[in-house]
Structure formats: structure tokens, C-alpha cells
Design an enzyme around this catalytic site. Structure first.
Site, PDB file in Angstrom:
ATOM      1  N   LEU A 136       6.869  -1.956   6.346  1.00 16.13           N
ATOM      2  CA  LEU A 136       6.476  -0.893   5.409  1.00 16.13           C
ATOM      3  C   LEU A 136       5.198  -1.291   4.682  1.00 16.13           C
ATOM      4  CD1 LEU A 136       9.984  -0.086   3.897  1.00 16.13           C
ATOM      5  CD2 LEU A 136       8.949   0.684   6.045  1.00 16.13           C
ATOM      6  N   GLY A 143       1.089   3.173   0.790  1.00 14.16           N
ATOM      7  CA  GLY A 143       0.889   3.116  -0.658  1.00 14.16           C
ATOM      8  C   GLY A 143      -0.324   2.286  -0.985  1.00 14.16           C
ATOM      9  N   ARG A 192      -1.788  -0.786  -8.854  1.00 12.62           N
ATOM     10  CA  ARG A 192      -1.884  -1.886  -9.824  1.00 12.62           C
ATOM     11  C   ARG A 192      -2.819  -3.001  -9.367  1.00 12.62           C
ATOM     12  NH1 ARG A 192       4.101  -3.468 -10.551  1.00 12.62           N
ATOM     13  NH2 ARG A 192       3.293  -4.933 -12.087  1.00 12.62           N
ATOM     14  N   GLY A 198       9.194   6.998  -1.013  1.00  8.97           N
ATOM     15  CA  GLY A 198      10.193   5.946  -1.161  1.00  8.97           C
ATOM     16  C   GLY A 198      10.385   5.147   0.111  1.00  8.97           C
ATOM     17  N   THR A 199      11.051   3.989  -0.060  1.00 10.42           N
ATOM     18  CA  THR A 199      11.210   3.065   1.074  1.00 10.42           C
ATOM     19  C   THR A 199      12.060   3.677   2.195  1.00 10.42           C
ATOM     20  OG1 THR A 199      13.004   2.043  -0.186  1.00 10.42           O
ATOM     21  CG2 THR A 199      10.898   0.915  -0.227  1.00 10.42           C
ATOM     22  N   GLU A 246      18.985  -0.280  -8.199  1.00  9.67           N
ATOM     23  CA  GLU A 246      17.602  -0.571  -8.593  1.00  9.67           C
ATOM     24  C   GLU A 246      17.580  -0.995 -10.057  1.00  9.67           C
ATOM     25  OE1 GLU A 246      14.800  -0.733  -6.545  1.00  9.67           O
ATOM     26  OE2 GLU A 246      16.569  -0.760  -5.275  1.00  9.67           O
ATOM     27  N   ASN A 263      17.897  -7.912  -4.256  1.00 12.57           N
ATOM     28  CA  ASN A 263      17.566  -7.405  -2.921  1.00 12.57           C
ATOM     29  C   ASN A 263      16.174  -7.898  -2.511  1.00 12.57           C
ATOM     30  OD1 ASN A 263      17.134  -5.906  -0.608  1.00 12.57           O
ATOM     31  ND2 ASN A 263      16.625  -4.033  -1.744  1.00 12.57           N
ATOM     32  N   ARG A 320     -55.392 -32.913   8.900  1.00 15.37           N
ATOM     33  CA  ARG A 320     -55.540 -32.812   7.447  1.00 15.37           C
ATOM     34  C   ARG A 320     -56.932 -33.286   7.065  1.00 15.37           C
ATOM     35  NH1 ARG A 320     -53.991 -38.634   6.906  1.00 15.37           N
ATOM     36  NH2 ARG A 320     -51.831 -38.808   7.606  1.00 15.37           N
TER      37      ARG A 320
HETATM   38  C1  UD1 Z   1      12.178  -2.341  -3.189  1.00 14.12           C
HETATM   39  C2  UD1 Z   1      13.700  -2.191  -3.205  1.00 14.12           C
HETATM   40  C3  UD1 Z   1      14.305  -3.175  -4.180  1.00 14.12           C
HETATM   41  C4  UD1 Z   1      13.887  -4.590  -3.786  1.00 14.12           C
HETATM   42  C5  UD1 Z   1      12.356  -4.683  -3.722  1.00 14.12           C
HETATM   43  C6  UD1 Z   1      11.944  -6.024  -3.140  1.00 14.12           C
HETATM   44  C7  UD1 Z   1      14.144   0.153  -2.702  1.00 14.12           C
HETATM   45  C8  UD1 Z   1      14.552   1.476  -3.254  1.00 14.12           C
HETATM   46  N1  UD1 Z   1      14.028  -0.839  -3.583  1.00 14.12           N
HETATM   47  O1  UD1 Z   1      11.754  -1.947  -4.497  1.00 14.12           O
HETATM   48  O2  UD1 Z   1      15.712  -3.078  -4.173  1.00 14.12           O
HETATM   49  O3  UD1 Z   1      14.407  -5.520  -4.717  1.00 14.12           O
HETATM   50  O4  UD1 Z   1      11.834  -3.672  -2.841  1.00 14.12           O
HETATM   51  O5  UD1 Z   1      10.554  -6.150  -3.200  1.00 14.12           O
HETATM   52  O6  UD1 Z   1      13.969   0.026  -1.521  1.00 14.12           O
HETATM   53  N2  UD1 Z   1       6.651   1.561   0.755  1.00 14.12           N
HETATM   54  C9  UD1 Z   1       6.250   2.527   1.665  1.00 14.12           C
HETATM   55  N3  UD1 Z   1       6.420   3.829   1.348  1.00 14.12           N
HETATM   56  C10 UD1 Z   1       7.000   4.231   0.189  1.00 14.12           C
HETATM   57  C11 UD1 Z   1       7.415   3.247  -0.730  1.00 14.12           C
HETATM   58  C12 UD1 Z   1       7.240   1.917  -0.427  1.00 14.12           C
HETATM   59  O7  UD1 Z   1       5.735   2.207   2.717  1.00 14.12           O
HETATM   60  O8  UD1 Z   1       7.147   5.443  -0.003  1.00 14.12           O
HETATM   61  C13 UD1 Z   1       6.466   0.151   1.108  1.00 14.12           C
HETATM   62  C14 UD1 Z   1       5.464  -0.554   0.194  1.00 14.12           C
HETATM   63  O9  UD1 Z   1       4.169  -0.590   0.804  1.00 14.12           O
HETATM   64  C15 UD1 Z   1       6.045  -1.953   0.112  1.00 14.12           C
HETATM   65  C16 UD1 Z   1       7.536  -1.780   0.353  1.00 14.12           C
HETATM   66  O10 UD1 Z   1       7.690  -0.505   0.923  1.00 14.12           O
HETATM   67  O11 UD1 Z   1       5.511  -2.786   1.130  1.00 14.12           O
HETATM   68  C17 UD1 Z   1       8.363  -1.917  -0.915  1.00 14.12           C
HETATM   69  O12 UD1 Z   1       7.991  -0.880  -1.794  1.00 14.12           O
HETATM   70  P1  UD1 Z   1       7.978  -1.058  -3.355  1.00 14.12           P
HETATM   71  O13 UD1 Z   1       7.504   0.193  -3.982  1.00 14.12           O
HETATM   72  O14 UD1 Z   1       7.287  -2.299  -3.735  1.00 14.12           O
HETATM   73  O15 UD1 Z   1       9.549  -1.196  -3.628  1.00 14.12           O
HETATM   74  P2  UD1 Z   1      10.213  -1.679  -4.940  1.00 14.12           P
HETATM   75  O16 UD1 Z   1      10.242  -0.573  -5.933  1.00 14.12           O
HETATM   76  O17 UD1 Z   1       9.643  -2.965  -5.371  1.00 14.12           O
END
Ligand code: UD1
Ligand code: CA
Length: 453
Positions: free
Chosen positions: A6, A9, A13, A78-79, A153, A168, A439
Site C-alpha cells: 500500500l 497518499g 505531513r 482507507g487501507t 484504531e 497492529n 616563457r
Molecule cells: C494503519 C492501521 C493501524 C496500524 C498502522 C500501522 C488501519 C485502519 N489502521 O493505520 O491499525 O497500527 O497502520 O502503521 O489499517 N494507504 C493507502 N490508501 C489509503 C490509506 C492508506 O494506500 O486510503 C497506505 C498508506 O500509503 C500507508 C499504509 O496504507 O503506506 C498505512 O496507511 P496509514 O494512513 O499510515 O494507516 P494508519 O492510520 O497509520
């Protein structure tokens, strides 16, 4: 075995124009480490999920890994939604690894350990949890003796939740059919209105599937996702320690490894000594028993056995065996220095080949040149290789002596055993064994009266 990484995004930050996962850590973008960990653990079919603005990730990764698949998550919902976007290649019988592209420190050893656990437990899904006794942003993992209950979460924790010390990691293994089934059932029914991947194991558990929690003994730092420049610097420090440890275990001696930054791509042989404040980038190759002195910055440079470099900068250069460089030398692209040479203080070499035993001991410039063996290139000698429009070649034969402060106006050739007198400006070719002197003769005016002030 398939992996989904994944990486969508922008990572607001980071306050950066680069995609978050493309920030470099010792020579590679963040996400490349995740790709390589998955590959080393045996995952050959990898899909990287990128945003609609993620073309730069695709381009960057494809340069080093041509066999990757890319899926686009149009909007970062979201993930769970990201995995839905990347699940196009998943078959029911696959073993699927899910990794976050912003976690560069996860190792293939960790993934392999998790897989062993997965196979032993014959699970439909495994969640990796790391010990974390303090509050943080990580989701909290609940289980009963390894049987998964749920992930909550950090922002969704309420006083009714009991305390758990396990977080997690964001690393999951799924059976293909279980993942596809759960992905179809995830909703955004939470206060973030996001599709949480963490709901997938819960859905499976509620359906009576075998969902396990793998409690890793790795430290939390390994699973820290990079969201800010501070995290990036911490990850660089961690990766630097890891790379330096690898070299030290192979017999490289470092006086202060905390100040030595070596790209993951660099090769270093046994017996090499590295002083403080050294940067080795790109495709550097350092051969046995060479010494890299302090404040030295080498990029794509080959250093042969027993060479000794002090406080110098080199890019795309080759330094021969037993050759001494510096202090304060600058080797620019395509500087190829032979064996047993001496490139001394304030010497600049660009696009020039120097034969064995040639010496340029101090304050000299040589560019666009072919220099033979055992040449003495005096203090202050230069090649005038640029006429304002074109670059021209200078050739210097074996055993030639280029006197101090001479100018070789290219194109020009100094024959074998030729001798250029100090202070000469040479515009015509010098045949072998000849003396070139160009020179004004000194004139002496006796009893000279100084002009009065
Ligand atoms: C996520 C987990 C959390 C875990 C944490 C570990 C969920 C809901 N939560 O939270 O339990 O402790 O990771 O780091 O899964 N990404 C996408 N598309 C999206 C959102 C995220 O590709 O729509 C990718 C981001 O690029 C990143 C990864 O997913 O590489 C994690 O996303 P992030 O937003 O950092 O998740 P957390 O809120 O930290
Ligand atoms: Ca995160």
C-alpha cells in the site's frame, strides 16, 4: 505467493513535493525496501497500490524492479479500500502478504517467520502484532492466546476497552479466498468514514475462520510508518546502523559508525578501514584493505585494493590499487587513476585516464586527458581544455615531466619522456625525449630604484 504493497497518499505531513514513499533512505526510495523484503521472502507477484497522482512511484520503482504490477486507488478511502484496489490479481488459493509501502525497515526474515507461524497454524489470516506498552497512533490488537478478537484504531479507543500492550504492525497474511470474501464485506461505518483493512480479520473471525495473531519480538521502530521528515531521519539512522553492522560483520573497520552513511547498494571488501564522516553513495565498490579517510564523499566510485583516500570527493571515478588521494582532492566523472599513483592536495581530475605510478602531488588541474605511466605532473600545472566553445584532449606520454605552473593548451600532445620546463605555456606538440620551454627569459635590471610612494 502474491503481495500487495500500500503506497497511496501524498503524505501531507512530509511537507514535500515528492510522493511520501519516494523519499530516499541510503540510496533507495522508502517503498523499494518493502518491495525487496517481499521479494526476498519469496513473493514474486507484487502489486503496488498508488494514488492517481502516483506516476512518479511507478516510474521510480520500475527502474529497478521491472516485474511489478501497479493498481490505482483513485481516492484514499482507507487501507481496506487500498487493498480492494490492489486485489485484482488475487486467486482463492494464493497466500497473500499485505505490507505498507511506508515501512522500509520490515525485513524478509520477519516476513518468513510470520509465514512459518501462518503455515503451522493453518490460518486463514494472520495479523502481526508488536509489543507497545505506551499510548500511540497504532491500532490496538486484542486476542485470546493467539486467537484474534479485534483491532481497535487508537482514535476509536474508549474507556470501555481493556488495556492491551500489543499494536497492529500493519503486516498481514491472508488466504486468497478469505481476503476476497472479507474485502467484499468491509464498510466505512466508523467515525473516520474510512474502509479499514483491520475489519477484514474481524469479519473472518466472526464467520468462524481461523484468524491468528503473530506476536513478534521485533522492536516497534521496525514498524514505524514514515509520515514526517523526523520519521524519515529516524529510519535513515536505523537503516544506517543495519547496513554498517553488515559491513562490520564482514570485516570492515569503522572508527565511528554513527557518522558513516553507506548506501544499501555499496560493496565493501574485508579489511577496509572507514574513518568518521564518510558518505558512500550509489554503486561504490571498495576493495580489500583500502582506507577511506574522514570527510570523504564517494559516489559511484571504484576504489581498488590498498588505496588510501583522505578528505576527498569523487564521483564516477576509479582509483587504482595502492594509490593515494588527497587530502582535498576532487575526482570528477570519468577520472580513472592507475595503480600506485599519487593525487595530492587541491588536485582536480576530470575525464582523464592516468597510467600507473603517475604523480600529481599538489595544486593541479587535468581535464579531458590521456596520461601515461610514471608521469610527474608538477605543482600548479593545468590543462587548458576548454576554448570557451569546445573541449579538447591533452595527451601525455609515459615518463614525461610536466614542470610546475605550466599550461598545456589543448589539443596538445607531450611525447614519451618529454620534459616541459616550469612556467611554460605549451601550444605545440612536444616530440618524445624533447624539452619544451615556452616563457620569457628573465631579465635583470641592477640597482633598481623602487618607485617612491
Ligand atoms: C494503519 C492501521 C493501524 C496500524 C498502522 C500501522 C488501519 C485502519 N489502521 O493505520 O491499525 O497500527 O497502520 O502503521 O489499517 N494507504 C493507502 N490508501 C489509503 C490509506 C492508506 O494506500 O486510503 C497506505 C498508506 O500509503 C500507508 C499504509 O496504507 O503506506 C498505512 O496507511 P496509514 O494512513 O499510515 O494507516 P494508519 O492510520 O497509520
Ligand atoms: Ca501509519
Amino acid at each position: 505467493m502474491k503481495a500487495i504493497i500500500l503506497a497511496a497518499g501524498k503524505g501531507k505531513r512530509m511537507q514535500s513535493d515528492l510522493q511520501k514513499v519516494m523519499h530516499p533512505i541510503l540510496g533507495k526510495p522508502i517503498v523499494q525496501y518493502a518491495v525487496e523484503a517481499a521479494k526476498e521472502a519469496g513473493f514474486t507477484d507484487i502489486t503496488v497500490v498508488i494514488g492517481s497522482d502516483g506516476e512518479e512511484i511507478k516510474k521510480g520503482l520500475s527502474a529497478t524492479h521491472k516485474d511489478l504490477h501497479f493498481a490505482i486507488q483513485e481516492v484514499a478511502l482507507g487501507t481496506g479500500n487500498a487493498v480492494q484496489a490492489g486485489a485484482g490479481r488475487i486467486q482463492p488459493t494464493d497466500e497473500v502478504l499485505i505490507l505498507c509501502g511506508d515501512m522500509p525497515l520490515v525485513t524478509s526474515d520477519f516476513i518468513k517467520e510470520m509465514m512459518q507461524y501462518n503455515h503451522a497454524e493453518k490460518s486463514d489470516a494472520v495479523v502481526a502484532a508488536v509489543y507497545l506498552p505506551t499510548p500511540s497512533d497504532f491500532g490496538r490488537v486484542y486476542d485470546e492466546n493467539g486467537d484474534f478478537t479485534e483491532i481497535v484504531e487508537a482514535r476509536d479507543i474508549t474507556p470501555s476497552h481493556t488495556k492491551t500492550d500489543w499494536a497492529n504492525t500493519g503486516v498481514f497474511l491472508f488466504k486468497g479466498d478469505a481476503l476476497l470474501n472479507a474485502l467484499g464485506k468491509i464498510t466505512n461505518n466508523n467515525n473516520q468514514n474510512e474502509y479499514y483493512l483491520t475489519d477484514a480479520p474481524k469479519i473472518l473471525r466472526e464467520e468462524g475462520k481461523c484468524v491468528k495473531v503473530f506476536h513478534t519480538r521485533e522492536t516497534l521502530a521496525v514498524f514505524t510508518g514514515i509520515n514526517t521528515q523526523i520519521h524519515l531521519a529516524e529510519a535513515v539512522a536505523h537503516m544506517r546502523n543495519r547496513i554498517n553492522a553488515r559491513h562490520m560483520l564482514n570485516g570492515v573497520r569503522m572508527l565511528d559508525p554513527t557518522t558513516v552513511f553507506i548506501d544499501d547498494t555499496v560493496k565493501i571488501a574485508r579489511g577496509v578501514v572507514i574513518y568518521p564522516n564518510v558518505i558512500l553513495e550509489g554503486d561504490c565498490e571498495i576493495s580489500a584493505n583500502a582506507t577511506i579517510g574522514m570527510n570523504t564523499h564517494l559516489t559511484n566510485t571504484k576504489v581498488c585494493a590498498n588505496a588510501h583516500i583522505r578528505q576527498s570527493v569523487a564521483t564516477n571515478a576509479t582509483i587504482g590499487a595502492k594509490t593515494e588521494v588527497g587530502p582535498f582532492a576532487y575526482l570528477r566523472p570519468n577520472a580513472v587513476i592507475g595503480d600506485r599513483c599519487r593525487i595530492g592536495n587541491f588536485v582536480e581530475v576530470k575525464n582523464a585516464t592516468l597510467g600507473d605510478d603517475t604523480k600529481m602531488a599538489h595544486l593541479a588541474y587535468i581535464g579531458d586527458a590521456e596520461v601515461g605511466e610514471n608521469v610527474n605532473y608538477g605543482c600548479g600545472a593545468i590543462t587548458a581544455n576548454y576554448d570557451g566553445k569546445n573541449k579538447h584532449i591533452t595527451k601525455i606520454g609515459d615518463n614525461a615531466f610536466i614542470g610546475s605552473n605550466s599550461n598545456l593548451i589543448a589539443p596538445v600532445e607531450i611525447g614519451k619522456d618529454g620534459f616541459v620546463a616550469a612556467g611554460s605555456t605549451i601550444t605545440n606538440n612536444l616530440p618524445p625525449n624533447a624539452l619544451g620551454i615556452a616563457r620569457e627569459r628573465q631579465c635583470i635590471i641592477p640597482d633598481w630604484k623602487r618607485p617612491s610612494k
